[in-house]
Design an enzyme around this catalytic site. Structure first.
Site, short mmCIF file in Angstrom:
data_model
loop_
_atom_site.label_atom_id
_atom_site.label_comp_id
_atom_site.label_asym_id
_atom_site.label_seq_id
_atom_site.Cartn_x
_atom_site.Cartn_y
_atom_site.Cartn_z
N GLU A 113 43.66 30.63 60.31
CA GLU A 113 42.95 29.64 59.17
C GLU A 113 42.95 31.22 58.21
O GLU A 113 43.45 31.48 58.38
CB GLU A 113 41.52 30.28 59.04
N LYS A 156 43.12 33.97 55.78
CA LYS A 156 41.86 34.86 55.02
C LYS A 156 41.57 35.44 53.96
O LYS A 156 42.57 35.91 52.53
CB LYS A 156 43.55 36.24 55.84
N ASP A 190 40.95 35.93 50.04
CA ASP A 190 40.47 37.23 50.21
C ASP A 190 39.23 38.16 49.35
O ASP A 190 39.27 37.64 47.57
CB ASP A 190 41.85 37.54 48.74
N TYR A 194 33.18 30.59 57.13
CA TYR A 194 34.76 30.57 59.10
C TYR A 194 34.03 31.49 60.41
O TYR A 194 34.62 30.85 61.07
CB TYR A 194 35.63 30.95 58.84
N LYS A 253 48.98 40.39 57.73
CA LYS A 253 49.00 39.90 56.08
C LYS A 253 49.89 39.47 55.31
O LYS A 253 51.83 40.14 56.07
CB LYS A 253 49.05 41.48 55.98
N CYS A 268 46.93 56.62 13.18
CA CYS A 268 47.57 55.06 14.41
C CYS A 268 49.39 55.45 14.51
O CYS A 268 49.86 56.04 13.47
CB CYS A 268 47.70 54.23 12.84
N CYS A 281 50.85 53.61 11.70
CA CYS A 281 51.37 53.60 9.18
C CYS A 281 50.72 55.39 9.17
O CYS A 281 50.04 55.65 8.46
CB CYS A 281 50.36 52.26 8.95
N CYS A 316 42.86 51.44 14.10
CA CYS A 316 42.89 51.81 12.74
C CYS A 316 42.88 50.33 11.47
O CYS A 316 43.28 49.07 11.90
CB CYS A 316 45.29 50.90 12.83
N CYS A 368 48.52 47.93 7.43
CA CYS A 368 49.41 48.55 8.79
C CYS A 368 50.51 47.73 9.47
O CYS A 368 50.18 46.29 9.92
CB CYS A 368 48.89 49.04 10.00
S1 IVH Z 1 36.78 36.39 61.18
C1 IVH Z 1 34.47 39.36 63.99
N1 IVH Z 1 38.23 35.29 59.53
O1 IVH Z 1 38.91 39.61 56.03
C2 IVH Z 1 35.29 37.94 62.84
N2 IVH Z 1 37.66 37.04 58.49
O2 IVH Z 1 40.43 42.44 56.95
C3 IVH Z 1 35.28 38.59 62.10
N3 IVH Z 1 37.93 37.50 55.87
O3 IVH Z 1 35.54 41.41 57.75
C4 IVH Z 1 36.32 38.15 60.86
N4 IVH Z 1 39.15 35.39 56.09
O4 IVH Z 1 35.51 39.61 55.98
C5 IVH Z 1 37.73 36.39 59.75
N5 IVH Z 1 38.98 33.40 58.22
C6 IVH Z 1 38.93 34.88 58.10
C7 IVH Z 1 39.00 35.33 57.16
C8 IVH Z 1 38.00 36.71 57.45
C9 IVH Z 1 38.45 36.59 55.36
C10 IVH Z 1 37.49 38.99 56.15
C11 IVH Z 1 36.46 39.43 56.56
C12 IVH Z 1 37.14 40.51 57.84
C13 IVH Z 1 38.17 41.13 56.43
C14 IVH Z 1 39.34 41.92 57.69
#
Ligand code: IVH
Length: 711
Positions: free
Chosen positions: A133, A135, A137, A246, A356, A450, A453, A468, A473
């Site tokens: 799934e 990650k 941000d 999640y 990542k 400035c 000018c 300014c 100017c």
């Molecule tokens: S699972 C034990 N799933 O990433 C389970 N984390 O770098 C741990 N994060 O602290 C988390 N999307 O805040 C999980 N689909 C996802 C996520 C996720 C973002 C964040 C979460 C975690 C951090 C770790």
């Protein structure tokens, strides 16, 4: 969450309620609440509303009214209860039921293969099923529901203890205040997720900061995490945060409890049958079915690491198409029994790994600072950097906004700095890295005069910006003209920044009215200006005279007046000179116009030189009237209606047609969905038209029909 039958019933009920909102009685209050919850779910979780915002508001107001008349009818999970009235005092420290661990990271296929090898060793299996799934941000949170009610929302904190931010969490409308966990035999549950600010909400938020003269935030993550600890829950609500949930970290009487505490009782029948809490994918489905926005649709279950590797790289390719930021993917062993077998370290679970994506951050050196003068006279420091590549572009200079910002980020010339380019956001400095200093670094000194000018700079009390104040100017004049001709302002195509600078330097253009008095015979003598380009330029200048009033208001470059404020101002008048007669108090009566904006507009229209310039522009034939007001169509004829244009229009310019919709209270959507009311079809329409034909609620109309509709 809602079956087709329930959806139909709720739509029918909504229709009945909307026929005469005022007669919805206290007897029907529970149904009204259910209807509102249903629409919240459609809007915030499914991202597919079935109701116009305006209609939702009407129903919501009726609920508020009924609850006010008889407060004993209020329930803690009523949609009205999100809007807390009091400010947060201190956020108390609370302990998570299960520590919030981090994730181990991977960056390439080898790392993932290594992870898979260890997983196979630990489980003794040949092939492992993974759930992948995004990650997300954002900022992580933990929620507790007891007896179906949301009882606590907390920040991650140090992973063991976080801060209680329940009142703020309740402002996030994709988080249900109650959820039917008891249906599954679950009495208490702790779930984890991420709070996000979508890219569009973030852009709007930064626009708001810019209108107040404040520096933007570097990325949506900072905007989300900063929002969670705000004192005023209402402000949290205004920021349009979203939540993805999640992870189920604990639920009463079942396997997610740490092994030692586990009660070996038979599981609830529902959970057994549907395998809801036996696999990660099952837990995402359970959350989805309970009304949460889990990555139910975004997740993918695959067998073996090769498929994982393929999927994460496919997903990375479409990263920029998502409405929110993700910084990678999370790969999780799907089966909970295997997860338990694999266990965890003190830092991360062994059954999951983050993959990542390519970094959008980089470190580089800050070599020098230049000072630029903007159209309002603000002197902006710009950091010159050793060029560095981030996310496909080379960055070599970055605005560092103002003196306070420099102090706050502790920036010095010679510093190593961490910079970020989040999506389409202009790159920003995230922080300096003081540990890398060698003592040679120098303070950034602000000039006293400035740089263009040479007149003395001033700073207003309570402001961070040096200005300014010489209105003549040259730097300001040029910037004002550039702003005037720009795309979002008068949109004089083929003029552009480079031409403004060139004409100004050659003395062919000295102020805004000068745009309409250019001596084209002189321009034709310049290199690169053939007949065709001159004709184009002349036509574009001429056409701009007919731009709608709000564009002219915006183009004037009045401090704090962004596009939205310009529309508000233009909507309040029939003729531009009416603004000359308005007091600060009058202006403050307008929606979203505060003291600062009102003062600035008042100041602009009290200045004789500005009024002279406006008179001059009027003589030159620019549109000063609000045509919509003249025809008295009213402002709200399209209130709550959504539009999308496709194909080439023959009578209207696309941007004008879109502006017309907005001026009449309608909204422009970016794609075809069931949210769309009208698709206006021009020539050679393609896939949008095909898609719209499949959705029977979308009305497909021609350009002429649109013109008739607008009146
Ligand atoms: S699972 C034990 N799933 O990433 C389970 N984390 O770098 C741990 N994060 O602290 C988390 N999307 O805040 C999980 N689909 C996802 C996520 C996720 C973002 C964040 C979460 C975690 C951090 C770790």
């Amino acid at each position: 969450m809602y079956s087709e039958k329930q959806t139909k019933d709720f739509q029918q009920q909504t229709k009945t309620f909307l026929q005469d909102i005022a007669i919805i009685s206290a007897r029907e209050i529970n149904v009204l609440r259910d209807v509102l919850r249903f629409h919240e779910h459609r809007y915030y979780v499914m991202n597919d509303p079935l109701l116009a915002d305006y209609e939702y508001d009407q129903l919501f107001k009726q609920l508020e009214k009924l609850e006010k008349e008889d407060p004993s009818l209020v329930t803690p999970d009523s949609p009205t209860q999100r809007v807390g009235s009091s400010l947060n005092q201190n956020f108390t420290t609370v302990q998570h039921l299960v520590p919030m661990l981090s994730l181990d990271n991977s960056y390439n296929a080898e790392d993932l293969i290594d992870f898979d090898r260890k997983a196979k060793e630990l489980t003794g299996l040949d092939v492992i099923e993974y759930c992948i799934e995004p990650k997300f941000d954002g900022a992580s949170i933990s929620l507790i529901y007891e007896n179906d009610m949301l009882t606590r929302g907390a920040t991650r904190g140090d992973g063991v203890e976080g801060e209680d931010i329940t009142t703020n969490i309740k402002q996030i409308r994709s988080i249900p205040l109650s959820a039917p966990f008891s249906k599954y035999g679950v009495q208490q549950i702790e779930i984890r997720g991420e709070i996000l600010m979508s890219k569009s909400a973030f852009a709007k938020y930064n626009e708001g900061l810019a209108e107040q003269g404040l520096p933007p935030l570097a990325n949506p993550r900072n905007a989300a995490s900063g929002s969670l600890r705000m004192k005023d829950p209402k402000e949290v609500g205004r920021r349009n945060l979203e939540a993805f949930l999640y992870h189920v970290s604990y639920y009463s009487d079942d396997k997610r409890k740490p092994a030692a505490e586990r009660i070996e009782e038979p599981h609830d029948a529902d959970l057994q049958d549907e395998k809801l809490l036996q696999t990660h994918a099952g837990s995402l489905k359970l959350l989805w079915d309970c009304g949460f926005r889990s990555p139910q649709k975004e997740k993918k279950v695959v067998k073996g690491i090769d498929e994982v590797i393929k999927h994460v790289s496919d997903f990375e390719a479409m990263r920029d198409d998502l409405p929110y930021e993700i910084d990678g993917m999370v790969v999780k062993v799907n089966d909970f029994a295997l997860q338990d077998q694999m266990g965890m370290t003190t830092h991360h679970p062994r059954w999951a790994i983050a993959y990542k994506f390519k970094a959008r951050q980089a470190t580089t050196k800050l070599r020098a600072v230049e000072f630029q003068v903007g159209r309002t006279g603000a002197v902006t420091p710009v950091a010159k950097l050793d060029p560095v590549h981030i996310g496909g572009v080379t960055v070599s200079s970055i605005s560092i906004h103002n003196e306070d910002y420099i102090k706050e980020k502790d920036l010095k010339i010679g510093d190593s700095v961490l910079i970020e380019r989040a999506g389409d956001v202009i790159p920003q400095i995230v922080k300096s890295l003081p540990d890398a200093r060698d003592g040679q670094e120098q303070n950034i000194d602000f000039p006293k005069s400035c740089p263009v000018c040479k007149s003395e700079l001033y700073k207003e009390e309570g402001e961070a910006v040096w200005r300014c104040i010489n209105i003549e100017c040259p730097a300001q004049v040029v910037e004002r003209i550039i702003h005037f001709v720009s795309k979002d302002a008068m949109d004089i195509k083929s003029f552009g920044e480079a031409n403004v600078r060139k004409f100004y330097e050659l003395g062919l253009l000295k102020d805004i009215p000068g745009i309409y008095e250019l001596d084209f015979s002189k321009i034709s003598e310049l290199e690169g200006f053939g007949k065709k380009s001159i004709d184009n330029l002349q036509a574009a200048i001429e056409a701009s005279k007919q731009q709608p009033l709000h564009r002219l208001v915006y183009a004037l470059g009045i401090r704090y007046v962004g596009e939205t404020t310009a529309k508000t101002l233009a909507n309040a008048i029939s003729d531009l000179f009416e603004l000359e007669t308005k007091t600060e108090e009058d202006l403050q009566q307008l929606e979203d116009i505060g003291v600062k904006v009102a003062q600035s507009v008042y100041k602009f229209f009290s200045n004789a030189q500005n009024i002279e310039m406006l008179k001059h522009l009027q003589q030159l034939g620019l549109n000063f009237t609000n045509t919509k007001k003249q025809t008295a169509t009213g402002t709200d004829t399209l209130q709550g209606q959504t539009f999308l244009f496709t194909g080439s229009l023959t009578k209207l310019k696309r941007s004008d047609a879109e502006a017309m919709v907005e001026e009449h209270g309608g909204k422009i959507l970016s794609g075809v969905s069931s949210k769309l009311n009208y698709l206006v079809v021009g020539e050679d329409a393609g896939s949008k038209l095909e898609k719209a034909k499949k959705i029977n609620t979308v009305k497909i109309i021609t350009e002429d029909e649109f013109i008739t509709l607008i009146g």
